[in-house]
Write an enzyme that holds these catalytic residues in place. Structure first.
Site, PDB file in Angstrom:
ATOM      1  NE  ARG A 150      -2.443  -1.200   3.571  1.00 37.68           N
ATOM      2  CZ  ARG A 150      -1.962  -0.418   4.516  1.00 37.68           C
ATOM      3  NH1 ARG A 150      -2.012   0.889   4.385  1.00 37.68           N
ATOM      4  NH2 ARG A 150      -1.449  -0.922   5.608  1.00 37.68           N
ATOM      5  CE1 TYR A 203       0.397  -5.736  -1.584  1.00 35.88           C
ATOM      6  CE2 TYR A 203      -0.948  -3.906  -0.809  1.00 35.88           C
ATOM      7  CZ  TYR A 203      -0.301  -5.104  -0.574  1.00 35.88           C
ATOM      8  OH  TYR A 203      -0.368  -5.675   0.662  1.00 35.88           O
ATOM      9  CE  LYS A 252      -6.154  -3.472   4.807  1.00 33.57           C
ATOM     10  NZ  LYS A 252      -6.412  -3.990   6.148  1.00 33.57           N
ATOM     11  CG  HIS A 260      -7.549  -2.680  10.271  1.00 35.26           C
ATOM     12  ND1 HIS A 260      -6.273  -2.186  10.450  1.00 35.26           N
ATOM     13  CD2 HIS A 260      -7.414  -3.744   9.444  1.00 35.26           C
ATOM     14  CE1 HIS A 260      -5.414  -2.917   9.759  1.00 35.26           C
ATOM     15  NE2 HIS A 260      -6.081  -3.868   9.149  1.00 35.26           N
ATOM     16  CB  SER A 277      -0.545  -3.569   8.964  1.00 38.61           C
ATOM     17  OG  SER A 277      -1.653  -2.814   8.565  1.00 38.61           O
ATOM     18  CB  ALA A 278       2.968  -6.471  10.132  1.00 39.35           C
ATOM     19  CB  CYS A 279       0.332  -6.638  15.347  1.00 35.49           C
ATOM     20  SG  CYS A 279       1.377  -5.209  15.607  1.00 35.49           S
ATOM     21  CE  LYS A 307      -6.788  -7.235  11.809  1.00 38.75           C
ATOM     22  NZ  LYS A 307      -6.181  -6.262  10.888  1.00 38.75           N
ATOM     23  CG  ASP A 311      -7.642  -6.990   7.200  1.00 36.80           C
ATOM     24  OD1 ASP A 311      -6.844  -6.622   8.089  1.00 36.80           O
ATOM     25  OD2 ASP A 311      -7.749  -6.412   6.110  1.00 36.80           O
ATOM     26  NE  ARG A 317       0.098  -8.527   2.233  1.00 33.29           N
ATOM     27  CZ  ARG A 317      -0.626  -7.922   3.184  1.00 33.29           C
ATOM     28  NH1 ARG A 317      -1.748  -8.454   3.621  1.00 33.29           N
ATOM     29  NH2 ARG A 317      -0.210  -6.796   3.722  1.00 33.29           N
ATOM     30  NE  ARG A 361       5.066  -5.331  16.212  1.00 34.82           N
ATOM     31  CZ  ARG A 361       5.684  -6.521  16.135  1.00 34.82           C
ATOM     32  NH1 ARG A 361       6.825  -6.730  16.755  1.00 34.82           N
ATOM     33  NH2 ARG A 361       5.167  -7.482  15.409  1.00 34.82           N
ATOM     34  N   GLY A 393      -0.158 -19.506  20.105  1.00 39.46           N
ATOM     35  CA  GLY A 393      -1.234 -20.285  20.739  1.00 39.46           C
ATOM     36  C   GLY A 393      -1.439 -19.932  22.208  1.00 39.46           C
ATOM     37  CG  ASN A 424      -1.207 -14.537  22.101  1.00 42.18           C
ATOM     38  OD1 ASN A 424      -0.396 -14.352  23.013  1.00 42.18           O
ATOM     39  ND2 ASN A 424      -0.968 -14.174  20.857  1.00 42.18           N
TER      40      ASN A 424
END
Ligand code: OXD
Ligand code: MN
Length: 582
Positions: A69, A197, A206, A226, A248-250, A252, A277, A365, A396, A491, A493
């Site tokens: 993005r 993309y 999005k 989100h 993003s990138a944590c 989900k 998402d 992806r 984070r 796991g 979590n």
């Protein structure tokens, strides 16, 4: 004018500007998909993967400058700059007309313009919405077919109504110089040019489901978020649904598909995936907040996904999946950093060459149908959605935020979402501890003034009263003095989700602290988990000094919103300061 007349008129108007060689109306059928894929294999847009090991799977290698993005080229074109707010790039509608619209002139010459009707949400749901994407990219069409209910289902839902979100997309010349992703929230319209993309080009995701749906939800009384949606099944077989927002990138997708640790799995704990998402939430007839996943597939980050971290995702991508910018093995199977077997020396990287690392692009992806995921919820297609009992916000944070805590009430919960943040780590930027605020994980996705958005959240809570979900904050990323993660994550979590479930049910022990309710030392079930001595205390500790520092950062951040900051948010900050000073 009927919906179809309105649609036909718009398609003609666009075609007369973009001048495609032909116009193809998509019905979403198998046959149509097969023809599209054959065409793309022939012209090299797609490479066939190993069909005996990965049936129905294909690889796309994007242009090397078109891999993610592009937030700096993404605009909200609202009437006034203030309506877009201080966290968005704004472009006036007039400027968009003179700067962006001319780029569509003749942009589809020699190409096919596909008319892609798509439904966001389950068929027959009062909460689902229709979008139409006009695109000159067959790759986009094939992805939209996985990510949405495409074709007939959408046109059936639209019926005679004319209320669809107009999305116009062209690859243009793929130049970042002529790339724009423009959103017109008042007209419910999107123009995207110069990128193929996913987040820029699959307009249902999005662009529509967050940036356009957000203002729609504000006007109509619902929330477009989100967030993942999961169902937590307890050993008695009762399923409780939760939504969670992370930047993003944590992780989900991993949390949405979590497999419980051994001792829990054997007792009957399970996590069911409704979405990974996006969540659209409406109050239902019984006064509870219900969530639907507007999407039908997963557009997940490949690197780091493995049988260890997310076996459900690995199972989901075994067939009918489009891979983008992953590496491949000698026998044309997808491979990436972190995946089993990766050390193979003979892989080909995402650009088609022998691999200097990284082999897979870090943002490579998979696009996979949600129904292929072993943990998909049986409520996935429920038109009413699932009733949400808990909303989880997560940042984070290396320091400051404990593993989990519960807000004191809805308004305090909105404050936790509004002040969500991540700290940069040395690996990311070279600068440690720089705080980046990402309210509700919506920073790049909120289609209107973020201050008004918080105001809308506050109203939604008032409407829910006692029946509104309880709000929590989690942080899987706290580090010790040696910069090592304190919590194992993945796991494990589930143990935190279990405490959240206990709290929702009025159980679960907690201590009241200035920041909210934090689990007591034995509040989190650690049976079978080897945590070092004192680690749980460190995970749950509240450092008043660090929190005082935090309130200064929040004050500065809130300052950006001026008059548009709801008074209740300022009030929450003042109360927090007072509690910390006591
Ligand atoms: C996504 C993102 O692709 O959040 O889902 O960036
Ligand atoms: Mn996302």
């Amino acid at each position: 004018m009927s919906a179809n007349e309105k649609l036909a008129k718009w398609v003609n108007e666009v075609a007369s500007v973009t001048q495609p060689e032909r116009v193809a109306w998509c019905d979403g059928s198998e046959d149509e998909n097969r023809r599209l894929i054959e065409g793309m294999v022939k012209d090299g847009t797609l490479l066939e993967m190993n069909q005996s090991k990965y049936p129905g799977c294909y690889l796309h290698r994007s242009h090397t400058t078109d891999v993610a993005r592009t937030e700096h080229l993404t605009f909200i074109c609202s009437k006034t700059k203030d309506d877009a707010g201080p966290t968005n790039n704004w472009m006036s509608t007039d400027e968009a007309k003179t700067r962006v619209w001319p780029l569509f002139q003749g942009a589809m010459k020699g190409r096919t313009m596909f008319v892609v009707p798509y439904l966001m949400g389950p068929a027959g749901s009062p909460y689902s919405k229709v979008g139409i994407e006009l695109t000159d990219s067959p790759y986009v069409v094939a992805n939209m077919r996985i990510m949405t209910r495409m074709g007939k289902a959408a046109l059936d839902h639209l019926g005679a109504r004319g209320d669809f979100c107009k999305g116009l997309h062209s690859l243009g010349d793929l130049s970042p110089e002529r790339r724009f992703i423009c959103h017109f929230p008042e007209a419910r319209e999107i123009w995207s040019i110069g990128s193929g993309y996913g987040g820029n080009a699959l307009l249902g995701k999005k662009c529509f489901a967050l940036r356009i749906a957000g203002p729609m939800g504000r006007d109509e009384g619902w929330l477009a978020e989100h967030m993942l949606i999961l169902g937590l099944e307890d050993p008695q077989g009762q399923v409780t649904y939760m939504c969670a927002a992370f930047p993003s990138a944590c992780g989900k997708t991993n949390l949405a598909m979590l497999i419980p640790p051994e001792g829990f799995k054997s007792k009957g704990w399970k996590v069911w995936t409704v979405g990974d998402d996006i969540s659209w939430m409406h109050y239902g007839p019984d006064g509870r907040l219900y969530a639907i996943n507007p999407e039908a597939g997963f557009f997940g980050v490949a690197p780091g996904t493995s049988d260890q971290t997310n076996p459900n995702a690995m199972a989901a991508v075994k067939k009918n999946t489009i891979f983008t910018n992953v590496a491949v093995t000698e026998d044309m199977c997808p491979i990436w950093e972190g995946m089993e077997g990766f050390s193979l020396p003979k892989v080909t990287d995402w650009t088609g060459k022998a691999w200097p690392p990284p082999a897979a692009h870090p943002n490579s992806r998979f696009t996979a149908p949600a129904k292929q995921c072993p943990s998909v919820s049986k409520e996935f297609d429920n038109p009413q959605g699932v009733p949400i009992s808990a909303i989880i916000f997560g940042g984070r944070r290396a320091k400051v935020a404990p593993l989990v805590y519960q807000s004191m009430n809805w308004a305090h919960g909105v404050f936790l979402g509004a002040t969500m943040a991540s700290e940069t780590t040395a690996a990311a930027t070279g600068q440690v501890g720089v705080v980046r605020r990402d309210p509700m994980a919506m920073l790049p996705f909120c289609g209107y003034n973020m201050g008004d958005y918080w105001g809308h959240w506050l109203k939604m809570g008032e409407r829910g009263g006692d029946k509104a979900p309880k709000i929590f904050h989690v942080n899987w990323f706290r580090r010790d003095v040696n910069n090592k993660f304190l919590w194992p994550g993945f796991g494990e979590n589930l143990r935190v989700l279990k405490w959240i479930l206990d709290r929702v049910q009025g159980k679960g022990s907690a201590v009241e602290t200035p920041i909210g309710s934090v689990p007591t030392g034995d509040g989190i079930d650690t049976a079978g988990l080897k945590l070092g001595a004192g680690v749980m205390d460190q995970l749950l500790a509240i450092d008043r000094q660090a929190w005082k520092e935090e309130t200064r950062g929040i004050q500065e951040f809130f300052g950006k919103f001026g008059e548009r900051l709801p008074a209740a948010m300022r009030e929450q900050l003042e109360q927090l300061k007072k509690r910390l000073a006591k």
